[in-house]
Design an enzyme around this catalytic site. Structure first.
Site, PDB file in Angstrom:
ATOM      1  N   LYS A 101       0.819  -1.216   0.000  1.00 36.80           N
ATOM      2  CA  LYS A 101       0.000   0.000   0.000  1.00 36.80           C
ATOM      3  C   LYS A 101       0.853   1.267   0.000  1.00 36.80           C
ATOM      4  CE  LYS A 101      -3.964  -2.225   2.206  1.00 36.80           C
ATOM      5  NZ  LYS A 101      -3.358  -3.547   2.492  1.00 36.80           N
ATOM      6  N   ARG A 102       1.908   1.265  -0.772  1.00 35.70           N
ATOM      7  CA  ARG A 102       2.815   2.415  -0.819  1.00 35.70           C
ATOM      8  C   ARG A 102       2.197   3.569  -1.601  1.00 35.70           C
ATOM      9  NH1 ARG A 102       4.989   0.174   2.994  1.00 35.70           N
ATOM     10  NH2 ARG A 102       7.116  -0.640   2.978  1.00 35.70           N
TER      11      ARG A 102
END
Length: 301
Positions: A101-102
């Site tokens: 989830k960068r």
């Protein structure tokens, strides 16, 4: 394209599920857990547990999803376990999704991407990908400049991403369901962007390697996204422990294709459940994975 490889794997196993290796010490059998007195111990036993599950499941599931938070909390040793788990899954023919989830902007987003689906260049032109994965999850809510570096690496290296659109958590509606004008919501706008980001990465099945995270706990919203975006392939969290039911997921699919459903604790901790009493953690995970397959395919087909 990598999206075609994922769909081929789903078809080969007749199983639209991905096993979430969100492994922590508390999920380990007591005989392993009791030996985890240091971070190195924890990482080593988590790695063994993961490798055993890959060995048990590799012929019946198409993919694994490895959630980085469960490894970061064990420090450097944990990140070694994360890296080794991804590598072992890929070496055994599984599609590996790094659930990271960068998101950030510009050069920082590019740096994140290099760690997982791009490459970091060293002296002498040597290029390395420290945590090589087939797909990563990306938070697109900072806008295009936080996602386009990932898309560029997808195009260059035959990789994929799943962008958060409508997440499975109960509070997702606080922002994602907000109306923007007319009938459009924030998640509708995000789905439009994801569609556009992936328009050059559509494979032979008609789905893009730039897909969407759409939670199993929001049937109505999932149906709406699917109807408006036939090229989006869904990564679907929320099945099982979070309350998502197989019968609610059919809206995500068309002709049995269109998404992959995640289960983590339901597989990792299956050996703790009464219905699998007497089975070791490997056999219980296999039985739970097969039960999930039957549950999903009964409705999705």
């Amino acid at each position: 394209m990598i999206i075609d490889k994922l769909i081929d794997a789903i078809k080969r196993t007749d199983n639209p599920s991905v096993i979430g290796l969100d492994t922590c010490v508390d999920y380990l059998p007591e005989e392993m857990k009791a030996k985890c007195t240091t971070l190195d111990d924890a990482a080593n036993y988590i790695t063994k547990f993961n490798f055993d599950l890959v060995d048990a499941l590799k012929d019946v599931v198409p993919a694994v999803k490895v959630q980085v938070a469960y490894y970061e909390m064990y420090g450097v040793a944990g990140m070694r376990a994360f890296k080794d788990t991804l590598a072992y899954a890929r070496a055994n023919g599984l599609i590996a999704i790094a659930d990271i989830k960068r998101n950030d902007i510009g050069s920082t987003a590019a740096a994140y991407s290099k760690a997982y689906i791009g490459a970091t260049e060293l002296a002498g032109g040597v290029k390395v990908t420290p945590f090589e994965s087939d797909f990563v999850t990306v938070n697109g809510y900072l806008g295009s400049d936080g996602v386009k570096p990932f898309v560029a690496d997808c195009e260059k290296n035959d990789k994929g991403i799943f962008v958060l659109v409508k997440t499975s958590n109960p509070a997702s509606g606080e922002l994602q369901d907000k109306a923007l004008g007319g009938k459009e919501t924030l998640y509708d706008a995000m789905a439009d962007l994801v569609d556009d980001w992936g328009k050059n990465l559509i494979g032979r099945y008609g789905y893009s390697s730039v897909g969407a995270v759409v939670g199993a706990t929001h049937k109505e919203q999932a149906a709406r996204i699917r109807a408006a975006h036939p090229h989006l392939f869904f990564l679907i969290p929320g099945y099982g422990a979070q309350g998502g039911k197989a019968e609610d997921l059919a809206v995500c699919f068309k002709d049995g294709v269109g998404g992959i459903v995640n289960s983590s604790r339901g597989i990792l901790c299956a050996y703790k459940k009464e219905q699998y009493a007497g089975l070791n953690y490997k056999d219980a995970a296999l039985k739970a994975a097969l039960d999930m397959q039957k549950d999903l395919t009964r409705y999705i087909k």
